[in-house]
Every structure is written in structure tokens, then in C-alpha cells.
Design a protein around this motif. Structure first.
Motif, PDB file in Angstrom:
ATOM      1  N   ASN A 157     -45.451  30.108 -15.345  1.00  0.00           N
ATOM      2  CA  ASN A 157     -45.000  29.766 -16.694  1.00  0.00           C
ATOM      3  C   ASN A 157     -46.251  29.587 -17.552  1.00  0.00           C
ATOM      4  N   ARG A 158     -46.682  30.656 -18.191  1.00  0.00           N
ATOM      5  CA  ARG A 158     -47.924  30.654 -18.965  1.00  0.00           C
ATOM      6  C   ARG A 158     -47.917  29.627 -20.099  1.00  0.00           C
ATOM      7  N   PRO A 159     -46.848  29.522 -20.904  1.00  0.00           N
ATOM      8  CA  PRO A 159     -46.861  28.516 -21.978  1.00  0.00           C
ATOM      9  C   PRO A 159     -47.012  27.091 -21.445  1.00  0.00           C
ATOM     10  N   ARG A 160     -46.421  26.808 -20.302  1.00  0.00           N
ATOM     11  CA  ARG A 160     -46.547  25.478 -19.706  1.00  0.00           C
ATOM     12  C   ARG A 160     -47.996  25.209 -19.295  1.00  0.00           C
ATOM     13  N   ALA A 161     -48.649  26.231 -18.725  1.00  0.00           N
ATOM     14  CA  ALA A 161     -50.047  26.087 -18.326  1.00  0.00           C
ATOM     15  C   ALA A 161     -50.923  25.834 -19.550  1.00  0.00           C
ATOM     16  N   LEU A 162     -50.703  26.584 -20.613  1.00  0.00           N
ATOM     17  CA  LEU A 162     -51.511  26.415 -21.826  1.00  0.00           C
ATOM     18  C   LEU A 162     -51.308  25.041 -22.453  1.00  0.00           C
ATOM     19  N   LYS A 163     -50.079  24.566 -22.435  1.00  0.00           N
ATOM     20  CA  LYS A 163     -49.788  23.237 -22.985  1.00  0.00           C
ATOM     21  C   LYS A 163     -50.500  22.158 -22.175  1.00  0.00           C
ATOM     22  N   PHE A 164     -50.459  22.281 -20.847  1.00  0.00           N
ATOM     23  CA  PHE A 164     -51.134  21.308 -19.993  1.00  0.00           C
ATOM     24  C   PHE A 164     -52.648  21.349 -20.217  1.00  0.00           C
ATOM     25  N   ARG A 165     -53.206  22.559 -20.281  1.00  0.00           N
ATOM     26  CA  ARG A 165     -54.655  22.687 -20.501  1.00  0.00           C
ATOM     27  C   ARG A 165     -55.072  22.068 -21.828  1.00  0.00           C
ATOM     28  N   LYS A 199     -52.446  15.039  -5.494  1.00  0.00           N
ATOM     29  CA  LYS A 199     -52.777  15.006  -6.918  1.00  0.00           C
ATOM     30  C   LYS A 199     -53.650  16.210  -7.285  1.00  0.00           C
ATOM     31  N   ALA A 200     -54.561  16.583  -6.410  1.00  0.00           N
ATOM     32  CA  ALA A 200     -55.418  17.754  -6.653  1.00  0.00           C
ATOM     33  C   ALA A 200     -54.577  19.029  -6.665  1.00  0.00           C
ATOM     34  N   GLU A 201     -53.630  19.132  -5.740  1.00  0.00           N
ATOM     35  CA  GLU A 201     -52.747  20.295  -5.703  1.00  0.00           C
ATOM     36  C   GLU A 201     -51.858  20.336  -6.945  1.00  0.00           C
ATOM     37  N   GLN A 202     -51.398  19.172  -7.387  1.00  0.00           N
ATOM     38  CA  GLN A 202     -50.577  19.107  -8.589  1.00  0.00           C
ATOM     39  C   GLN A 202     -51.372  19.608  -9.793  1.00  0.00           C
ATOM     40  N   PHE A 203     -52.639  19.209  -9.880  1.00  0.00           N
ATOM     41  CA  PHE A 203     -53.487  19.673 -10.981  1.00  0.00           C
ATOM     42  C   PHE A 203     -53.587  21.192 -10.957  1.00  0.00           C
ATOM     43  N   ASP A 204     -53.848  21.768  -9.780  1.00  0.00           N
ATOM     44  CA  ASP A 204     -53.981  23.223  -9.672  1.00  0.00           C
ATOM     45  C   ASP A 204     -52.696  23.935 -10.088  1.00  0.00           C
ATOM     46  N   ARG A 205     -51.545  23.410  -9.659  1.00  0.00           N
ATOM     47  CA  ARG A 205     -50.267  24.026 -10.027  1.00  0.00           C
ATOM     48  C   ARG A 205     -50.038  23.950 -11.534  1.00  0.00           C
ATOM     49  N   LEU A 206     -50.309  22.796 -12.131  1.00  0.00           N
ATOM     50  CA  LEU A 206     -50.115  22.637 -13.573  1.00  0.00           C
ATOM     51  C   LEU A 206     -51.099  23.502 -14.358  1.00  0.00           C
ATOM     52  N   TRP A 207     -52.350  23.549 -13.917  1.00  0.00           N
ATOM     53  CA  TRP A 207     -53.384  24.330 -14.601  1.00  0.00           C
ATOM     54  C   TRP A 207     -53.017  25.812 -14.607  1.00  0.00           C
TER      55      TRP A 207
END
Length: 71
Positions: free
Chosen positions: A26-34, A9-17
Motif C-alpha cells: 500500500n504505497r500511500p500508506r507507506a508515504l503517509k507513515f514516512r 517493533k523493528a519488524e513493524q517499522f519495516d512493514r510500515l516503511w
């Protein structure tokens, strides 16, 4: 929760962030998640930073709030 699940779960957070995908960053995906996570953190009236976002994702922030409300 086992250590493996916790680490996943911690690794998933880092990948999404960071917006990491198999095809690259994928910068837009990161911004949406943040934006999504930080909106939840904002509602708890905590500082908007990566550490609080990680605590929210891992469920630690909700536990802190519940513990605070019980006293």
C-alpha cells in the motif's frame, strides 16, 4: 524490553516503511507513515533518512537527545 518485543517493533517499522499489508503493498500508506516519522526526525534537527527514522521509532533518538541534554 525483551528481545522479542524489540524485534517485533523493528519488524513493524519495516512493514510500515515499505507499506506492506496482508493484501500487498500500500504505497500511500507507506508515504503517509514516512512523512509522519520524518517530520518528527526533522524537529530533532537530524538528517532525514531511514536510519534516523528507525531510531526515532525505536526510541533511541529520544534517548540520545535526553542524554545530550543531561550533560
Amino acid at each position: 524490553m525483551s528481545d522479542a518485543a524489540f524485534n517485533d517493533k523493528a519488524e513493524q517499522f519495516d512493514r510500515l516503511w515499505d507499506g506492506l499489508t496482508p493484501k500487498g503493498v500500500n504505497r500511500p500508506r507507506a508515504l503517509k507513515f514516512r512523512q509522519y516519522i520524518l517530520e518528527h526526525v526533522r524537529q530533532t534537527q537530524r538528517p532525514l533518512n531511514r536510519e534516523n527514522a528507525r531510531k526515532y521509532w525505536m526510541g533511541e533518538l529520544q534517548k540520545e537527545i535526553a542524554d545530550k541534554d543531561n550533560y
